[in-house]
Design a protein around this motif. Structure first.
Motif, PDB file in Angstrom:
ATOM      1  N   TYR A  98     -37.674 -89.689  99.436  1.00 53.00           N
ATOM      2  CA  TYR A  98     -37.879 -88.927 100.266  1.00 53.00           C
ATOM      3  C   TYR A  98     -36.553 -88.666 101.103  1.00 53.00           C
ATOM      4  O   TYR A  98     -36.091 -89.769 101.631  1.00 53.00           O
ATOM      5  CB  TYR A  98     -39.219 -89.213 101.343  1.00 53.00           C
ATOM      6  N   THR A 108     -40.455 -92.037  93.985  1.00 52.93           N
ATOM      7  CA  THR A 108     -40.375 -90.660  94.832  1.00 52.93           C
ATOM      8  C   THR A 108     -39.104 -90.814  95.576  1.00 52.93           C
ATOM      9  O   THR A 108     -39.400 -92.192  96.379  1.00 52.93           O
ATOM     10  CB  THR A 108     -41.247 -90.038  95.315  1.00 52.93           C
ATOM     11  N   ARG A 165     -47.146 -88.493 104.471  1.00 53.42           N
ATOM     12  CA  ARG A 165     -46.874 -87.483 103.421  1.00 53.42           C
ATOM     13  C   ARG A 165     -46.977 -88.256 102.011  1.00 53.42           C
ATOM     14  O   ARG A 165     -47.361 -87.786 100.986  1.00 53.42           O
ATOM     15  CB  ARG A 165     -45.551 -86.973 103.328  1.00 53.42           C
ATOM     16  N   HIS A 209     -35.716 -87.859 104.833  1.00 56.25           N
ATOM     17  CA  HIS A 209     -36.242 -87.250 106.143  1.00 56.25           C
ATOM     18  C   HIS A 209     -35.121 -86.986 107.045  1.00 56.25           C
ATOM     19  O   HIS A 209     -34.163 -87.773 107.088  1.00 56.25           O
ATOM     20  CB  HIS A 209     -36.812 -88.680 106.698  1.00 56.25           C
ATOM     21  N   GLU A 266     -43.915 -87.997 108.477  1.00 48.07           N
ATOM     22  CA  GLU A 266     -43.354 -88.250 107.477  1.00 48.07           C
ATOM     23  C   GLU A 266     -44.079 -89.560 106.819  1.00 48.07           C
ATOM     24  O   GLU A 266     -43.737 -89.923 105.716  1.00 48.07           O
ATOM     25  CB  GLU A 266     -42.114 -88.629 107.991  1.00 48.07           C
TER      26      GLU A 266
END
Length: 263
Positions: free
Chosen positions: A195, A193, A22, A197, A19
């Motif tokens: 994310y 962005t 990325r 998770h 994670e």
């Protein structure tokens, strides 16, 4: 890069290596260079971002730089063929010959008032066409970080935190970054962005932030206070992150990305 007087814990950081890596891939995908000769990974951590750079640019001379001895030690073991240097990122040297200055989740730890000047100085040091690319977390208003501040305001440690506030300021806005960098650059690419998770449970959120955002709150505490703080924080996390249908939790993690090309 050390966030306080204490060193980072590379093993803790790498519990969520996939994670955390990325964003490096997403940042690098927007770097407009085909065959850079010299690349600096500023705040390389345990070398996970350096490995991304090495895969993309196998013929480049890559150097990883970090202020954490533990991170540099881990990076050297992981990538023994790469040069790694222990150095303060507020005054990093030898950037003039770098085609790419790359940084993954570091500059949020530098003093707020110094960031834009550091960015300007780095870009000014680059040759025409050189690229400065970085990403930083933008999660100060996320429940995970609001909960840190709430717990710090309660309990036996509250007076200490009032005297020495641990929370960092939000990062500069895209407008501030653009206005500062564009006079020096032919192009400034900025995006944001979030994310999502999917983690195994609330305890996993605590484990995630223990390596980064929680450190300024935990480092000043004694061992017993640390355990008490973590217990209170976990309880708050359980309140603000509802479990998914399979018992897992969703940690939203916004990040800000910048790729600037020297004019």
């Amino acid at each position: 890069m050390a966030a306080s007087g204490k060193d980072w814990d590379a093993a803790q950081y790498l519990k969520f290596e996939r994670e955390r890596t990325r964003p490096s891939l997403d940042l690098l995908s927007q770097v407009p260079l085909a065959n850079p000769k010299r690349v600096l990974d500023l705040g390389c951590g345990p070398g996970n971002s350096t490995a991304v750079l090495l895969r993309r640019f196998p013929n480049a001379q890559i150097t990883g730089i970090d202020s954490s001895p533990d991170m540099i030690g881990k990076a050297k073991k992981t990538l023994p063929g790469i040069e790694f240097r222990l150095e303060d990122l507020t005054s990093v040297k030898d950037t003039e010959d770098a085609d790419l200055l790359f940084s993954n989740a570091v500059y949020q730890w530098l003093p707020y008032e110094k960031r834009l000047q550091i960015f300007s100085d780095l870009i000014k040091s680059q040759k025409t066409g050189g690229v400065f690319a970085f990403q930083v977390p933008d999660n100060m208003l996320e429940p995970s970080h609001v909960a840190m501040r709430s717990v710090a305001e309660e309990g036996p440690w509250s007076e200490m935190f009032k005297r020495h506030p641990p929370a960092r300021k939000p990062f500069q806005s895209p407008q501030e970054i653009y206005d500062r960098l564009k006079p020096l650059c032919s192009d400034v690419n900025i995006w944001h962005t979030s994310y999502y998770h999917i983690l195994d449970g609330h305890e996993a959120i605590v484990e995630w932030v223990k390596a980064t955002g929680l450190r300024p709150f935990l480092d000043p505490l004694s061992a017993s206070e640390r355990e008490e703080f973590l217990a209170a924080y976990l309880k708050r996390i359980q309140e603000v992150y509802p479990p998914l249908h399979d018992g897992k939790v969703c940690l939203r993690f916004p990040r800000l990305f910048v790729v600037a090309v020297r004019a």
